[in-house]
Design an enzyme around this catalytic site. Sequence first.
Site, PDB file in Angstrom:
ATOM      1  N   TYR A 155       0.824  -1.217   0.000  1.00  0.00           N
ATOM      2  CA  TYR A 155       0.000   0.000   0.000  1.00  0.00           C
ATOM      3  C   TYR A 155       0.852   1.259   0.000  1.00  0.00           C
ATOM      4  O   TYR A 155       0.411   2.325  -0.404  1.00  0.00           O
ATOM      5  CB  TYR A 155      -0.933   0.035   1.217  1.00  0.00           C
ATOM      6  CG  TYR A 155      -2.049  -0.991   1.172  1.00  0.00           C
ATOM      7  CD1 TYR A 155      -2.166  -1.886   0.114  1.00  0.00           C
ATOM      8  CD2 TYR A 155      -2.987  -1.075   2.181  1.00  0.00           C
ATOM      9  CE1 TYR A 155      -3.168  -2.840   0.083  1.00  0.00           C
ATOM     10  CE2 TYR A 155      -4.000  -2.020   2.153  1.00  0.00           C
ATOM     11  CZ  TYR A 155      -4.079  -2.898   1.108  1.00  0.00           C
ATOM     12  OH  TYR A 155      -5.078  -3.826   1.070  1.00  0.00           O
ATOM     13  N   LYS A 180       3.281 -15.424   3.122  1.00  0.00           N
ATOM     14  CA  LYS A 180       3.263 -16.251   1.905  1.00  0.00           C
ATOM     15  C   LYS A 180       4.725 -16.563   1.581  1.00  0.00           C
ATOM     16  O   LYS A 180       5.264 -16.213   0.525  1.00  0.00           O
ATOM     17  CB  LYS A 180       2.553 -15.459   0.783  1.00  0.00           C
ATOM     18  CG  LYS A 180       2.216 -16.260  -0.455  1.00  0.00           C
ATOM     19  CD  LYS A 180       1.125 -17.277  -0.246  1.00  0.00           C
ATOM     20  CE  LYS A 180       0.914 -18.074  -1.522  1.00  0.00           C
ATOM     21  NZ  LYS A 180       0.133 -19.308  -1.306  1.00  0.00           N
ATOM     22  N   ASP A 222      -3.201 -18.185   2.431  1.00  0.00           N
ATOM     23  CA  ASP A 222      -4.335 -18.904   1.831  1.00  0.00           C
ATOM     24  C   ASP A 222      -4.915 -19.896   2.840  1.00  0.00           C
ATOM     25  O   ASP A 222      -6.138 -20.037   2.976  1.00  0.00           O
ATOM     26  CB  ASP A 222      -3.932 -19.582   0.515  1.00  0.00           C
ATOM     27  CG  ASP A 222      -2.557 -20.242   0.564  1.00  0.00           C
ATOM     28  OD1 ASP A 222      -1.819 -20.039   1.554  1.00  0.00           O
ATOM     29  OD2 ASP A 222      -2.217 -20.974  -0.384  1.00  0.00           O
ATOM     30  N   ASP A 251      -5.454  -6.478   5.886  1.00  0.00           N
ATOM     31  CA  ASP A 251      -6.653  -5.778   5.419  1.00  0.00           C
ATOM     32  C   ASP A 251      -7.745  -6.798   5.091  1.00  0.00           C
ATOM     33  O   ASP A 251      -8.898  -6.691   5.522  1.00  0.00           O
ATOM     34  CB  ASP A 251      -6.273  -4.958   4.166  1.00  0.00           C
ATOM     35  CG  ASP A 251      -7.358  -3.982   3.768  1.00  0.00           C
ATOM     36  OD1 ASP A 251      -8.379  -3.899   4.468  1.00  0.00           O
ATOM     37  OD2 ASP A 251      -7.195  -3.306   2.738  1.00  0.00           O
ATOM     38  N   ASP A 261     -11.143  -8.109   7.730  1.00  0.00           N
ATOM     39  CA  ASP A 261     -12.539  -7.985   7.319  1.00  0.00           C
ATOM     40  C   ASP A 261     -13.246  -9.340   7.367  1.00  0.00           C
ATOM     41  O   ASP A 261     -14.410  -9.435   7.772  1.00  0.00           O
ATOM     42  CB  ASP A 261     -12.644  -7.396   5.903  1.00  0.00           C
ATOM     43  CG  ASP A 261     -12.792  -5.873   5.942  1.00  0.00           C
ATOM     44  OD1 ASP A 261     -12.521  -5.286   7.004  1.00  0.00           O
ATOM     45  OD2 ASP A 261     -13.196  -5.285   4.920  1.00  0.00           O
TER      46      ASP A 261
END
Length: 356
Positions: free
Chosen positions: A142, A191, A223, A247, A251
């Site tokens: 980001y 990851k 994942d 992020d 959620d």
Amino acid sequence: MKKAIAVIRGDGIGPEIVREALGVLDAAAAKFGHTFIYKEAPMGGCAIDEFGVPLPDSSLETCLASDSVLLGAVGGPKWDAQPPANRPERGLLKLRAAMELYTNIRPARMFQELASACPLRADIAANGIDFIVVRELIGGVYFGEHSTAEVDGEKKATDIMAYSEHEIRRVAHVAFQTAQKRRKRVTSVDKANVLDTSRLWRKVVTEVAAEYPDVELLHMYVDNAAMQLVRDPSQFDVIVTENLFGDILSDEASQITGSIGMIPSSSMGAGTRGLYEPIHGSAPDIAGQNKANPIGTILAAAMMLRFSFDMAQEADAIERAVDETLKAGFRCGDILQTGGTLVGCREMGTEIRKRI
Ligand code: NAD
């Protein structure tokens, strides 16, 4: 203790939910012998109306001079036509940057009384959901370079994801210290089978873990973590992860617990001062109608006591009062079930205050 709290009421339902949170803080102060001094810091659309900008310097100074900041929510359709640099949300981004808040902490907790609102299978929900997502907030993709170029007759877009050791180390410390106050288990999500940033992430988190021998550390690919969150969320205590993964996972975590109106969050930097807010927005569709659920903001105030002021007993008292109010059957519209007693924002605040 005496603490100065900067109060950003904001827009939409912001002023209603903050009023109830302050009432609950006052009740906790009276019970435990503290003094909380509230300093108003206008931010968002209301500040654009009054000062022409979403975060006036005076509000920023108030926040920087306080022991912590409590925020309702900002934004709404009235200010949608503002130029991007002057939108209400810009005030929030500017505040986070100025306070150097590099960690976001978001609890995901399901209230047993609201288990029927949990979208997971009943046998999974029955094991309980109570974990915290610790997300790196000002690094990673980001904040990397973004570019789009013409290459061989077609457009090619690039986003750079970068992490330095110190950016990982400081958020890892927050995760381990958070776990020490809970069930002492950190799951670090990355990851590392694909990304160099993740391999560095894993190495640094493992190094930091050596300083916290009382806390168990597990590593999990992102994942798999997304899958485990819906398969068996009860296995998690503290999840620590980088900005993009955090992020998305935070959620997902909020969604599995039920209502958006119930979840608090805090953003922290190097010191004890934090920014505490509910995860929802300003809900302009129900603003000014006494329909907003103030519990997310009230629990954000409890987080402030726990994390910024080291007032664990006081935070426990607020969380217990919320639990008892729900057990007594009181519900705002967003969490109303058959048999529940429908109350407004103000009445929900009063019921919680009575139980402190
Ligand atoms: P929202 O979270 O405000 O509302 C989504 C839905 O959830 C609405 O139906 C709303 O009525 C309901 N809801 C939200 N909070 C509730 C509560 N406490 N009690 C009961 N119901 C509740 O999201 P949105 O509609 O996408 O955004 C509205 C405005 O809020 C926009 O201007 C957006 O930019 C802003 N926003 C601000 C923040 C923030 O201040 N941190 C965060 C998200 C969105």
